[in-house]
Design a protein around this motif. Structure first.
Motif, short mmCIF file in Angstrom:
data_model
loop_
_atom_site.label_atom_id
_atom_site.label_comp_id
_atom_site.label_asym_id
_atom_site.label_seq_id
_atom_site.Cartn_x
_atom_site.Cartn_y
_atom_site.Cartn_z
N GLY A 117 37.53 46.85 37.87
CA GLY A 117 37.95 46.86 39.41
C GLY A 117 37.53 45.47 39.99
N ASN A 118 37.28 44.54 39.21
CA ASN A 118 36.75 43.15 39.60
C ASN A 118 38.00 42.07 39.09
N LEU A 119 38.84 41.45 40.20
CA LEU A 119 39.74 40.57 39.67
C LEU A 119 39.13 39.01 40.00
N CYS A 120 39.46 38.25 38.90
CA CYS A 120 39.30 36.76 38.98
C CYS A 120 40.58 35.95 38.77
N ARG A 121 40.74 35.22 39.52
CA ARG A 121 41.97 34.69 39.36
C ARG A 121 41.66 33.14 38.95
N CYS A 122 40.61 32.71 38.35
CA CYS A 122 40.37 31.51 37.92
C CYS A 122 40.13 31.32 36.16
N THR A 123 39.76 32.59 35.79
CA THR A 123 39.51 32.56 34.04
C THR A 123 40.19 33.37 33.36
N GLY A 124 40.05 33.43 32.22
CA GLY A 124 40.92 34.53 31.03
C GLY A 124 39.69 35.48 30.98
N TYR A 125 38.71 35.37 31.60
CA TYR A 125 37.57 36.54 31.62
C TYR A 125 36.66 36.45 30.43
N GLU A 126 37.12 35.55 29.51
CA GLU A 126 35.92 35.40 28.41
C GLU A 126 34.87 35.01 28.62
N LYS A 127 34.34 33.88 29.59
CA LYS A 127 33.25 33.47 29.85
C LYS A 127 32.48 34.64 30.57
N ILE A 128 33.08 35.37 31.40
CA ILE A 128 32.67 36.50 32.20
C ILE A 128 31.88 37.67 31.06
N LEU A 129 32.94 37.91 30.05
CA LEU A 129 32.31 38.94 29.03
C LEU A 129 31.26 38.45 28.11
N GLU A 130 31.19 36.79 28.04
CA GLU A 130 30.01 36.18 27.29
C GLU A 130 28.69 36.35 28.17
N ALA A 131 29.06 36.29 29.55
CA ALA A 131 27.88 36.29 30.35
C ALA A 131 27.30 37.63 30.22
#
Length: 153
Positions: free
Chosen positions: A132-146
């Motif tokens: 339910g959270n959209l990020c327009r800048c990344t491919g989400y990999e760094k978010i998953l890493e976090a």
């Protein structure tokens, strides 16, 4: 109308709140807490995610009057009493998962909520929790890493 609620552990009052005003508007414009972001105003992007009585909600969809007498915790309220960052916040910084920062507050609250329920989530569980959270800048990999880093700490 006047609403009184506890935000990040402190009692706050907001006067002249009109019936259709959102909790997001009250937090940002009346109480000066800019952490929750105003993006879609439809509950689709997650940028405005906060806790309302311990449940993660999109504050753009919550009428301000619904917060009367209740407890709200924003991304600002996740930091520790001594002012240091919460491990989830630290992990986002350490991994570079912040990019432009617009989606970051909502993602941090969502990750905090996930880890409170499941301290060791697998990647599919992380992806589902953050759907339910959209990020327009990344491919989400760094978010998953976090998220993985925060789960380890």
């Amino acid at each position: 109308m006047r609403i009184t609620c506890t935000v990040n552990g402190e009692t706050h009052e907001a006067d002249d709140v009109w019936p259709g005003e959102s909790l997001l508007y009250v937090l940002r414009e009346r109480l000066g807490l800019p952490g929750a972001k105003n993006a879609c105003e439809q509950g689709e992007c997650g940028s405005c995610t906060v806790y309302l009585d311990g449940t993660a909600v999109c504050s753009c969809l919550v009428a301000a009057g619904q917060a009367q007498g209740r407890s709200v915790v924003t991304v600002e309220g996740l930091s520790r009493d001594d002012g240091s960052l919460h491990p989830v916040q630290e992990a986002f910084l350490a991994t570079g998962a912040v990019q432009c920062g617009f989606c970051t507050p909502g993602l941090i609250v969502a990750v905090h909520d996930l880890l409170a329920r499941n301290p060791a989530p697998a990647d599919p569980e992380i992806r589902e929790a953050l759907a339910g959270n959209l990020c327009r800048c990344t491919g989400y990999e760094k978010i998953l890493e976090a998220v993985r880093m925060a789960a380890r700490s």
